[in-house]
Design an enzyme around this catalytic site. Structure first.
Site, PDB file in Angstrom:
ATOM      1  N   THR A 135     -15.996  -9.912   4.559  1.00 17.58           N
ATOM      2  CA  THR A 135     -17.078 -10.474   5.021  1.00 17.58           C
ATOM      3  C   THR A 135     -18.474 -10.150   4.311  1.00 17.58           C
ATOM      4  O   THR A 135     -19.659 -10.359   4.524  1.00 17.58           O
ATOM      5  CB  THR A 135     -17.549 -10.335   6.565  1.00 17.58           C
ATOM      6  OG1 THR A 135     -17.849  -8.933   6.825  1.00 17.58           O
ATOM      7  CG2 THR A 135     -16.424 -10.831   7.365  1.00 17.58           C
ATOM      8  N   GLU A 136     -18.064  -9.338   3.092  1.00 20.92           N
ATOM      9  CA  GLU A 136     -19.136  -8.869   2.318  1.00 20.92           C
ATOM     10  C   GLU A 136     -20.044 -10.002   1.847  1.00 20.92           C
ATOM     11  O   GLU A 136     -21.619  -9.637   2.174  1.00 20.92           O
ATOM     12  CB  GLU A 136     -18.464  -8.010   1.144  1.00 20.92           C
ATOM     13  CG  GLU A 136     -18.155  -6.618   1.228  1.00 20.92           C
ATOM     14  CD  GLU A 136     -16.699  -6.899   2.144  1.00 20.92           C
ATOM     15  OE1 GLU A 136     -16.143  -5.424   2.157  1.00 20.92           O
ATOM     16  OE2 GLU A 136     -16.350  -7.638   2.375  1.00 20.92           O
ATOM     17  N   LEU A 137     -19.772 -11.044   1.281  1.00 18.18           N
ATOM     18  CA  LEU A 137     -20.845 -12.118   0.830  1.00 18.18           C
ATOM     19  C   LEU A 137     -21.348 -12.578   2.181  1.00 18.18           C
ATOM     20  O   LEU A 137     -22.670 -13.260   1.774  1.00 18.18           O
ATOM     21  CB  LEU A 137     -20.088 -13.125   0.080  1.00 18.18           C
ATOM     22  CG  LEU A 137     -19.455 -12.551  -1.144  1.00 18.18           C
ATOM     23  CD1 LEU A 137     -18.951 -13.559  -2.044  1.00 18.18           C
ATOM     24  CD2 LEU A 137     -20.376 -11.737  -2.080  1.00 18.18           C
TER      25      LEU A 137
END
Length: 250
Positions: A126-128
């Site tokens: 879920t980094e972005l």
């Protein structure tokens, strides 16, 4: 205070993360993990979380509150923790006891095999969605585990997957009942450890070589821009908004 408990089962060391409710990755936990892997003295490792969470990823509240000075010390520690697991010469198995999100999924991907609990946990990057870029070490660990097409979908979509979907997409190798995931991961580690130690280590090093080579050549050049992006006012504001909207809702 220790955040990792070590249990020995013959040649296997089970490293249990016991760091708050979510096993969120902060500087202290990352440094402790790297040290415990190095000091384990085991032939094989199992990395396990708590009953419902393997690791929910980076402790975003610490990033929000600590700002650029904290980012400066945290990002190298995070990459070093990934590399400690990825570079362990013997078999490594992730007992994905629950949610493995963002940095938690990278930590699982750093292991040779992944056994996930067939419960309510989710697996994904879920980094972005948070608004942060991937450090080079994380990208290369993921590239080794999944290859470019799967990595592209995982990294760019930001989706998370329930255990059956994670298995169908080959993000994990098998599922086990929640109360048996650690024991099954230990069995897998023992099976892998049956190979001659030197031959296993050499073969693993051969498989990792192109990824280790890119890390060695490019990490220094990558670390600066990544740190700058994580530390920027825009990114810190995005992290703060994500914490408020997702982590602190209700």
């Amino acid at each position: 205070m220790t955040s990792i408990r070590i249990e020995k089962t013959g040649p296997v060391a089970v490293l249990r993360l016991e760091h708050g409710k979510a096993n969120a990755l902060d500087t202290g936990l990352c440094r402790e993990l790297a040290a415990k892997v190095d000091e384990s003295g085991a032939r094989a490792l199992v990395l396990a979380g708590s009953a419902k969470v393997f690791s929910a990823g980076v402790d975003l509240r610490r990033i929000r509150d600590g700002g650029a000075p904290y980012v400066r010390e945290f990002l190298p520690a995070l990459s070093d923790a990934f590399l400690a697991v990825f570079g362990f010469p013997g078999p490594t198995v992730a007992a994905v006891t629950g949610h493995a999100i963002a940095g938690g999924a990278v930590l699982a991907a750093a292991c040779d095999r992944r056994v996930m609990a067939s419960g309510a946990g989710r697996f994904g990057l879920t980094e972005l969605a948070v608004g942060v870029p991937f450090p080079l070490v994380a990208i290369e660990v993921l590239r080794c585990a999944y290859g470019d097409p799967v990595l592209s979908e995982l990294a760019l979509s930001g989706r998370t997957y329930a255990a059956p979907d994670a298995l169908a997409r080959n993000l994990v190798h098998e599922l086990a009942a929640p109360d048996a995931v650690v024991s099954r991961a230990t069995e897998v580690a023992l099976e892998l450890a049956a190979a001659p130690e030197g031959a296993f280590a050499h073969t693993k090093a051969q498989l990792h070589h192109p990824f280790d080579e890119r890390i060695g050549e490019q990490r220094a050049a990558d670390d600066g821009p990544v740190e700058a992006m994580w530390s920027s006012p825009e990114t810190l504001a995005s992290i703060g908004e994500y914490v408020r909207r997702v982590l602190e809702r209700g």
